[in-house]
Design an enzyme around this catalytic site. Structure first.
Site, PDB file in Angstrom:
ATOM      1  N   SER A  64     -23.649   9.678 -13.366  1.00 11.73           N
ATOM      2  CA  SER A  64     -23.994   8.288 -13.685  1.00 11.73           C
ATOM      3  C   SER A  64     -23.774   7.332 -12.511  1.00 11.73           C
ATOM      4  O   SER A  64     -23.045   6.341 -12.615  1.00 11.73           O
ATOM      5  CB  SER A  64     -23.206   7.846 -14.917  1.00 11.73           C
ATOM      6  OG  SER A  64     -23.504   8.695 -15.991  1.00 11.73           O
ATOM      7  N   ARG A  95     -25.605   5.146  -3.767  1.00 12.47           N
ATOM      8  CA  ARG A  95     -24.293   4.529  -3.516  1.00 12.47           C
ATOM      9  C   ARG A  95     -23.351   4.898  -4.650  1.00 12.47           C
ATOM     10  O   ARG A  95     -23.766   5.070  -5.791  1.00 12.47           O
ATOM     11  CB  ARG A  95     -24.414   3.002  -3.417  1.00 12.47           C
ATOM     12  CG  ARG A  95     -24.959   2.344  -4.664  1.00 12.47           C
ATOM     13  CD  ARG A  95     -25.075   0.827  -4.535  1.00 12.47           C
ATOM     14  NE  ARG A  95     -25.771   0.256  -5.673  1.00 12.47           N
ATOM     15  CZ  ARG A  95     -27.090   0.132  -5.751  1.00 12.47           C
ATOM     16  NH1 ARG A  95     -27.841   0.532  -4.741  1.00 12.47           N
ATOM     17  NH2 ARG A  95     -27.654  -0.380  -6.830  1.00 12.47           N
ATOM     18  N   ASP A 149     -25.781   9.052 -17.748  1.00 10.00           N
ATOM     19  CA  ASP A 149     -25.355   8.929 -19.135  1.00 10.00           C
ATOM     20  C   ASP A 149     -26.270   8.000 -19.924  1.00 10.00           C
ATOM     21  O   ASP A 149     -26.501   8.194 -21.117  1.00 10.00           O
ATOM     22  CB  ASP A 149     -23.900   8.467 -19.228  1.00 10.00           C
ATOM     23  CG  ASP A 149     -23.620   7.176 -18.466  1.00 10.00           C
ATOM     24  OD1 ASP A 149     -24.540   6.651 -17.785  1.00 10.00           O
ATOM     25  OD2 ASP A 149     -22.481   6.692 -18.527  1.00 10.00           O
TER      26      ASP A 149
END
Length: 496
Positions: free
Chosen positions: A176, A191, A229
């Protein structure tokens, strides 16, 4: 100093208990405290800073919509609008054993999911706590830890007969964090978020790194799908509630996913996918307004959090609404008032000066305190920070907590409203599957989102209903793996 006390026991989210004490007026003699009037004056200042008018919210929604459209049109935008290569909704005919691995913000979660069709499933799982050191350790070491935990889990279930001796299970990997995907079993980390900073991972394919660890540990699993998620939550929630059109996470981080027509994703036009097909989009909307800082109502406390974070200048939206930061916002306000000589004069406040020591769970407890004297708040400040409080101060702290959390919920409503408006869901209405600790545990968070949607859209805002979502990182990830396996078996875009 004389005192008479009554006591009460409080159960904290961690499972700890602490004893709180009611303090009678003579306890406060000799200690300089802020008066009720002083606290009321300061509260008005913070109300002006944190309250969001419907007009301001609608302005945020319009800017948000523009960011969503830009992210669909061009790569490498602030809100990246990542194509997930999850094509369409589940059929409810998916069957079989699947592994799901979720590298979350706090835990590593490993699941064995048995899909039985018709919306039925069985799931067993294990959780492994991630240390702060692991979050900052070398990237490959982090994935090696994931591989070790998965091997232990598979070995246990193989010994118990739940997994066949020579069975190699398809695996859905829930990761996630923003990744650029060229196909569903690939993802280059854009990132880190949620406080992670593991070096030599950004710019790398995390599936390739995970596969290297699985091979090293001889784990009998094949990674067939990388998802987040939020995408998993979208698929799992639609699996049980076909009215679901959007999924959101409001927890340590924040995000949203929804299903978009391929014809409305110009940046993947070169792939030659049927324009009438639908594909799930992982918005990664936590980055909204990160560079312009023109649209979100940032206060100086939000700016301090941004500047002192491990990722300054990034995740501007997330830093205003996610559970990782709400407690820190309140702590910074308290520290400012300590420095101004308003709070805790004559007391040692060094424990409050530690960044992130004021957990967002404390705000939740403060708002839930049912007692007239606010015993819960006495316990929090006394037990964790060794400072005494008056009733006027405690009432002020609870009001502050409400301001900070209400702003987070109303901004969350702006994000939902942007997708609803863009997709034209308002008239017919839709369900929004929502998950995460803020949504599930913070008092009135869902109600405040609904209040925000009503303020943005008027009466039609009631057509948009959020509800507690299905398990996206477990069941959803397994369903995505099953959908992907079935799609490739049917030779539908097998290279994606």
């Amino acid at each position: 100093m004389s005192s008479r006390r009554g006591s009460s026991t409080v159960l904290l989210p961690s499972g700890q208990t602490l004893t709180t004490f009611t303090k009678h007026s003579q306890d406060e003699e000799g200690l300089p405290h802020a008066t009720k009037k002083t606290m009321a004056d300061h509260l008005r200042k913070y109300e002006a800073l944190f309250n969001l008018t419907p007009q301001r919210m609608r302005m945020v929604v319009e800017a948000f919509k523009e960011s969503l459209e830009l992210g669909l049109s061009k790569p490498n935008q602030v809100v990246p609008m990542i194509p997930t290569y999850v094509f369409g909704w589940p059929s409810s005919k998916e069957k079989g054993n699947y592994l799901a691995v979720d590298l979350g913000g706090t835990n590593l979660r490993v699941c064995l999911v048995t899909l039985e069709g018709e919306g039925k499933f069985q799931i067993t799982q294990a959780k492994y706590r991630l240390t702060e050191e692991q979050k900052q350790d070398e990237g490959q070491k982090l994935f090696d830890f994931c591989g070790e935990c998965l091997k232990a889990f598979v070995d246990t279930h193989r010994a118990e007969g739940h997994i066949g001796k020579d069975e190699v299970l398809p695996l859905g990997f829930t990761f996630s964090y923003p990744c650029a995907q060229e196909r569903i079993d690939h993802g280059v980390l854009i990132r880190w978020t949620k406080g992670f900073g593991a070096p030599n991972t950004e710019g790398h394919d995390v599936v390739a790194m995970f596969r290297e660890s699985l091979a090293k540990m001889s784990v009998p699993a094949e990674v067939v799908a990388l998802t987040c998620d939020t995408t998993g939550t979208l698929i799992a929630s639609h699996y049980v509630n076909p009215k679901t059109r959007i999924a959101c996470i409001f927890g340590t981080g924040c995000n949203a996913a929804y299903m978009e027509h391929v014809r409305d994703i110009p940046k993947i036009a070169q792939l030659g996918i049927d324009p009438d097909m639908e594909m799930a989009i992982n918005c990664e909307w936590g980055a909204f307004d990160s560079f312009e800082h023109e649209n979100l109502p940032r206060t100086k406390y939000d700016q301090i959090i941004d500047e002192t974070s491990n990722k300054p200048g990034e995740q501007a939206f997330e830093k205003l609404i996610s559970g990782r930061y709400l407690g820190e916002i309140l702590r910074l306000i308290i520290c400012e008032l300590i420095d101004e000589g308003v709070l805790f004069l004559g007391q040692n406040t060094y424990k409050l000066e530690i960044p992130y020591c004021f957990d967002t769970a404390f705000l939740s407890l403060m708002e839930m305190d049912p007692t007239d004297e606010l015993l819960m708040i006495i316990g929090i400040f006394n037990h964790f920070f060794a400072v005494e409080t008056t009733l006027a101060e405690r009432q002020f702290f609870r009001a502050l907590a409400k301001l900070v959390a209400r702003r987070a919920a109303r901004l969350s409503a702006c994000g939902i409203a942007a997708i609803v408006s863009k997709m034209g869901y308002l008239d017919e209405g839709c369900s929004v599957g929502a998950d995460g600790s803020l949504y599930n545990k913070y008092p009135n968070f869902a109600e405040r989102i609904h209040e925000g949607l009503h303020d943005i859209f008027g009466e039609k805002g009631k057509n948009i209903v959020t509800y507690h979502a299905e398990d996206g990182s477990g069941i959803g990830s397994a369903i995505v793996a099953a959908m992907t396996k079935d799609r490739k078996t049917a030779n539908i875009y097998p290279n994606l």
